[in-house]
Design a protein around this motif. Structure first.
Motif, PDB file in Angstrom:
ATOM      1  N   ARG A   1      14.658   5.188 -26.405  1.00  0.00           N
ATOM      2  CA  ARG A   1      14.312   5.778 -27.817  1.00  0.00           C
ATOM      3  C   ARG A   1      13.048   6.547 -27.516  1.00  0.00           C
ATOM      4  NH1 ARG A   1      14.896   1.996 -31.002  1.00  0.00           N
ATOM      5  NH2 ARG A   1      12.607   1.749 -31.475  1.00  0.00           N
ATOM      6  N   ALA A   2      12.976   7.685 -27.945  1.00  0.00           N
ATOM      7  CA  ALA A   2      11.546   8.438 -27.993  1.00  0.00           C
ATOM      8  C   ALA A   2      11.431   9.291 -29.279  1.00  0.00           C
ATOM      9  CB  ALA A   2      11.354   9.244 -26.834  1.00  0.00           C
ATOM     10  N   SER A   3      10.106   9.512 -29.624  1.00  0.00           N
ATOM     11  CA  SER A   3      10.054  10.350 -30.766  1.00  0.00           C
ATOM     12  C   SER A   3       8.503  11.197 -30.744  1.00  0.00           C
ATOM     13  CB  SER A   3       9.784   9.362 -31.992  1.00  0.00           C
ATOM     14  OG  SER A   3       8.609   8.621 -31.912  1.00  0.00           O
TER      15      SER A   3
ATOM     16  N   LYS B   1       9.584  13.493 -38.359  1.00  0.00           N
ATOM     17  CA  LYS B   1       9.730  12.875 -37.091  1.00  0.00           C
ATOM     18  C   LYS B   1      11.027  13.024 -36.561  1.00  0.00           C
ATOM     19  CE  LYS B   1       9.127   8.118 -35.451  1.00  0.00           C
ATOM     20  NZ  LYS B   1       8.944   6.604 -35.510  1.00  0.00           N
TER      21      LYS B   1
ATOM     22  N   ILE C   1      13.348  11.632 -33.742  1.00  0.00           N
ATOM     23  CA  ILE C   1      13.743  10.561 -32.882  1.00  0.00           C
ATOM     24  C   ILE C   1      15.030  10.681 -31.933  1.00  0.00           C
ATOM     25  CG2 ILE C   1      14.394   8.065 -32.885  1.00  0.00           C
ATOM     26  CD1 ILE C   1      13.420   8.425 -36.151  1.00  0.00           C
TER      27      ILE C   1
ATOM     28  N   THR D   1      17.812   9.135 -28.911  1.00  0.00           N
ATOM     29  CA  THR D   1      18.289   8.073 -28.382  1.00  0.00           C
ATOM     30  C   THR D   1      19.230   8.571 -27.269  1.00  0.00           C
ATOM     31  OG1 THR D   1      18.138   6.962 -30.493  1.00  0.00           O
ATOM     32  CG2 THR D   1      19.426   5.989 -28.904  1.00  0.00           C
TER      33      THR D   1
ATOM     34  N   GLU E   1      14.267   7.116 -19.804  1.00  0.00           N
ATOM     35  CA  GLU E   1      13.226   7.464 -20.642  1.00  0.00           C
ATOM     36  C   GLU E   1      12.842   8.784 -20.564  1.00  0.00           C
ATOM     37  OE1 GLU E   1      12.048   3.507 -18.221  1.00  0.00           O
ATOM     38  OE2 GLU E   1      13.673   5.238 -18.198  1.00  0.00           O
TER      39      GLU E   1
ATOM     40  N   ASP F   1       2.206  12.997 -31.045  1.00  0.00           N
ATOM     41  CA  ASP F   1       2.509  11.732 -30.899  1.00  0.00           C
ATOM     42  C   ASP F   1       3.711  11.612 -30.288  1.00  0.00           C
ATOM     43  OD1 ASP F   1       2.226   9.044 -31.201  1.00  0.00           O
ATOM     44  OD2 ASP F   1       3.294   8.952 -33.339  1.00  0.00           O
TER      45      ASP F   1
ATOM     46  N   HIS G   1       5.985  10.025 -27.873  1.00  0.00           N
ATOM     47  CA  HIS G   1       5.842   8.707 -27.204  1.00  0.00           C
ATOM     48  C   HIS G   1       7.258   8.014 -26.955  1.00  0.00           C
ATOM     49  CE1 HIS G   1       5.742   7.050 -31.072  1.00  0.00           C
ATOM     50  NE2 HIS G   1       6.025   6.021 -30.734  1.00  0.00           N
TER      51      HIS G   1
ATOM     52  N   GLU H   1       9.475   4.810 -27.420  1.00  0.00           N
ATOM     53  CA  GLU H   1       9.434   3.636 -28.613  1.00  0.00           C
ATOM     54  C   GLU H   1      10.252   2.501 -27.981  1.00  0.00           C
ATOM     55  OE1 GLU H   1      11.231   4.804 -32.369  1.00  0.00           O
ATOM     56  OE2 GLU H   1       9.472   6.199 -32.951  1.00  0.00           O
ATOM     57  N   ASP H   2      11.081   2.654 -27.299  1.00  0.00           N
ATOM     58  CA  ASP H   2      11.872   1.543 -26.619  1.00  0.00           C
ATOM     59  C   ASP H   2      12.712   1.769 -25.649  1.00  0.00           C
ATOM     60  OD1 ASP H   2      12.872  -1.297 -27.194  1.00  0.00           O
ATOM     61  OD2 ASP H   2      14.760  -0.249 -27.596  1.00  0.00           O
TER      62      ASP H   2
END
Length: 309
Positions: A15-17, A82, A84, A86, A96, A127, A129, A131-132
């Motif tokens: 998960r990136a955002s 934002k 997001i 996935t 990733e 921002d 990046h 996230e998970d």
């Protein structure tokens, strides 16, 4: 490109955002779907999904992966949104970059669709990046947190007679050491059941955590490792060798010929590997996360709360 052919496939997700900053009236246009180019959120969602699926074409050293899920979600605030992303796959390497690319291209699409409605300086993407991430070595450990002992027993008439060097057993020994096993014992014996029983008996008497035999799992008359080890197993674990054979068959059809067995004998885990270097290293690559889990969590005498997430 990095060679990932020796890595096992696992379910992987990322998960990136990123955040697109824009004037309040532009954010309102996103909510209402009324930019002059159409509904920006829907268009950007499609762009992000396409980006995830084609990341390997955009970033030179990324591997092509089957994308089983790609989603774009939004969190709209007063003067920002934002984005997001996935992404999920089942493969030998993570997603990733696919998630980061999806979030970035979705943000760029929103930027493109909002720029007729404001000055360029009022739009900023920040921002970006990760996230998970889940799956692979980050979730399925390939190294012990606390050392456990192991024994490698190589069965080969030619190696025992000094007619050729051992490469398969040494490769397994080195890989176990890298995975946190210590000490790792090592012995070479001919394909003799009596000598193998003596080695296994000695290892069991010492409560060695992991015993790996290398060789003697084929179909020649001298291949007696399976017949010798099987009577020791009080709790068979056939899934280990099923996984190893399935992993090997994607690399060579001869993996189907291995008759290896695995299971617990008392407190010790015994696994029988093929005698070739390729077969032995592929077997360890396929089942190493399971071996680590068995040693750390499921070894007899250790408490095991049960349940898996």
């Amino acid at each position: 490109m990095k060679d990932v052919g020796g890595k096992p496939e696992t379910r992987r997700s990322a998960r990136a955002s990123c955040v697109l900053h824009a004037p309040a009236d532009c954010i309102e246009r996103l909510r209402n779907g009324d930019t002059e180019k159409g509904d920006a959120l829907k268009t950007a969602r499609v762009a992000g999904i396409l980006a995830a699926k084609r990341t390997d074409e955009l970033i030179p050293l990324c591997h092509p992966l089957p994308i089983y899920r790609a989603d774009i979600d939004y969190e709209l605030a007063g003067i920002s949104v934002k984005i997001i992303a996935t992404v999920e796959t089942i493969g030998p390497t993570g997603v990733e970059m696919e998630a980061l690319t999806a979030a970035s291209l979705a943000a760029l699409t929103l930027y493109d669709m909002l720029k007729p409605h404001c000055r360029p300086a009022e739009l900023r993407i920040t921002d970006t990046h990760l996230e998970d991430k889940r799956g692979g070595k980050s979730q399925f450990g390939r190294k012990l947190r606390v050392a456990a002992d192991a024994r490698v027993i190589v069965l080969s008439d030619t190696v025992a007679a000094g007619r050729k060097p051992d490469t398969a057993g040494r490769a397994v020994e080195q890989a176990l050491a890298a995975a946190g096993f210590a000490p790792v014992g090592y012995d070479v014996i001919p394909d003799e059941p009596a000598q193998l029983r003596a080695q296994v008996d000695a290892a069991l008497a010492s409560d060695v955590a992991l015993i790996i035999t290398v060789g003697g799992t084929g179909v020649s008359p001298r291949d007696q490792t399976t017949e010798t080890v099987a009577p020791y197993l009080s709790q068979a674990l056939p899934g280990l060798m099923e996984a190893a054979r399935a992993f090997g068959q994607r690399r060579t059809p001869y993996a189907a010929l291995s008759r290896g067995v695995a299971g617990y004998a008392g407190k010790s885990l015994i696994v029988t590997f093929p005698g070739s270097r390729g077969g032995a290293t592929e077997t360890l690559a396929a089942i190493l996360p399971s071996l680590v889990h068995l040693i750390e969590v499921c070894r007899p005498g250790k408490p095991h709360a049960g349940g898996y997430s």
